[in-house]
Design a protein around this motif. Structure first.
Motif, short mmCIF file in Angstrom:
data_model
loop_
_atom_site.label_atom_id
_atom_site.label_comp_id
_atom_site.label_asym_id
_atom_site.label_seq_id
_atom_site.Cartn_x
_atom_site.Cartn_y
_atom_site.Cartn_z
N THR A 1 0.85 -1.19 0.00
CA THR A 1 0.00 0.00 0.00
C THR A 1 0.89 1.24 0.00
N ILE A 2 0.60 2.13 -0.93
CA ILE A 2 1.21 3.46 -0.93
C ILE A 2 0.25 4.40 -0.22
N ARG A 3 0.76 5.16 0.72
CA ARG A 3 -0.08 6.13 1.42
C ARG A 3 0.48 7.54 1.19
N PRO B 1 -2.81 7.84 5.56
CA PRO B 1 -2.36 7.23 6.81
C PRO B 1 -3.55 6.78 7.66
N VAL B 2 -3.42 5.61 8.28
CA VAL B 2 -4.48 5.08 9.14
C VAL B 2 -4.38 5.75 10.51
N HIS C 1 -0.28 -0.60 15.97
CA HIS C 1 0.35 0.57 15.37
C HIS C 1 -0.71 1.52 14.82
N THR C 2 -0.30 2.75 14.56
CA THR C 2 -1.20 3.77 14.02
C THR C 2 -0.39 4.95 13.52
N GLY C 3 -0.91 5.63 12.52
CA GLY C 3 -0.40 6.95 12.21
C GLY C 3 -0.97 7.95 13.22
N PHE C 4 -0.24 9.03 13.46
CA PHE C 4 -0.76 10.02 14.41
C PHE C 4 -0.33 11.43 14.00
#
Length: 277
Positions: A109-111, A128-129, A250-253
């Motif tokens: 996946t490209i974000r 981003p998630v 995990h997560t983007g923030f």
């Protein structure tokens, strides 16, 4: 110098009626948003910058591992080229770091963060998630082996140690905007923190882990990761006796200390089945 921060992390609140949480992996035509039956549970969390001491965090103790190696392939614009050029060098990289004997990359996946746009599961517009998660449950991990490997190979491979590992790295520029945070497995309660979430697609169903808030969670990131740096993220491990980390939430923030005008984050993640003799 470490740049610790405090940010909002979106955990999961399961449906109050006790039903199985789900996401529909296609847009709801009325709202333009994917339908789901659970709500986010935001909490302010401390995030420690581990730059300079990243060697303390390994796949088998924390569930993630930072390394440095520039990719030979750098364009990341064409999916076929990525599969042809970036997949083989990444397989070699994962093999050298882990000692695995067989590696199968099953997707990527490209974000690219696009402020003001919805994700809507459009593969060309993935963002981003922004919720705490793990990409596969143990059952879904086994399902991936059956889905991506021939039926003549899968049973024998499943008798060996196998993992699902993501290889994540920034592309184009440093990931100062919306960095990736990882939760040290040693701070989670495996029996209480994780909730299976069904991902329903028109042709199939997958399953991820949502994560419930736990004040003991220890969140880490490496500030301003560059395209020459990467992190391996363990999503599943068939060793489940407590001797090694099993996974990594995990997560983007959104880092509140991000300077104005910082380029929006761009990143790529590969997902790999990793087998050992």
């Amino acid at each position: 110098m470490a740049s610790n921060t405090v940010a909002i992390f979106n955990y999961l609140l399961a449906p109050p009626d006790g039903s199985r949480p789900y996401n529909r992996g296609y847009a709801d035509s009325a709202t333009g948003k994917p339908a789901r039956n659970w709500v986010e549970d935001p909490h302010d969390m401390q995030v420690e910058d581990v730059r300079g001491k990243e060697e303390l965090y390994k796949l088998d103790n924390a569930g993630f591992q930072y390394e440095r190696e520039a990719p030979r392939f750098t364009s990341f614009l064409n999916d076929d080229e990525i599969k042809r050029e970036y997949y083989p060098e990444s397989i070699d990289l994962i093999r050298r770091v882990t000692g695995a004997t067989k590696i199968v990359i099953f997707d990527h996946t490209i974000r690219r963060r696009r402020p003001g746009e919805l994700d809507n599961f459009n593969p060309q517009k993935r963002q981003p998630v922004s919720r705490v998660h793990v990409d596969q449950t143990p059952a879904a991990s086994i399902g991936r082996v059956h889905r991506h490997l021939p039926p003549t190979e899968a049973p024998s491979l499943l008798r060996r140690r196998f993992q699902i590992i993501n290889l994540w790295r920034p592309i184009s520029h440093a990931a100062v905007d919306w960095p990736l945070a990882l939760c040290d497995f040693r701070s989670v309660d495996f029996e209480k923190d994780f909730v299976p979430v069904a991902h329903i697609y028109p042709d199939r169903e997958g399953e991820t882990f949502g994560v419930k808030y736990n004040p003991n969670h220890q969140w880490k990131y490496m500030k301003a990761m560059t395209p020459e740096e990467y992190v391996l993220i363990k999503c599943s491990d068939s060793i489940q006796d407590g001797s090694v980390a099993r996974l990594t939430p995990h997560t983007g923030f959104q880092d509140p200390n991000t300077p104005e005008g910082t380029p929006p984050r761009e990143s790529i993640e590969l997902r790999a089945l990793v087998f050992y003799d």
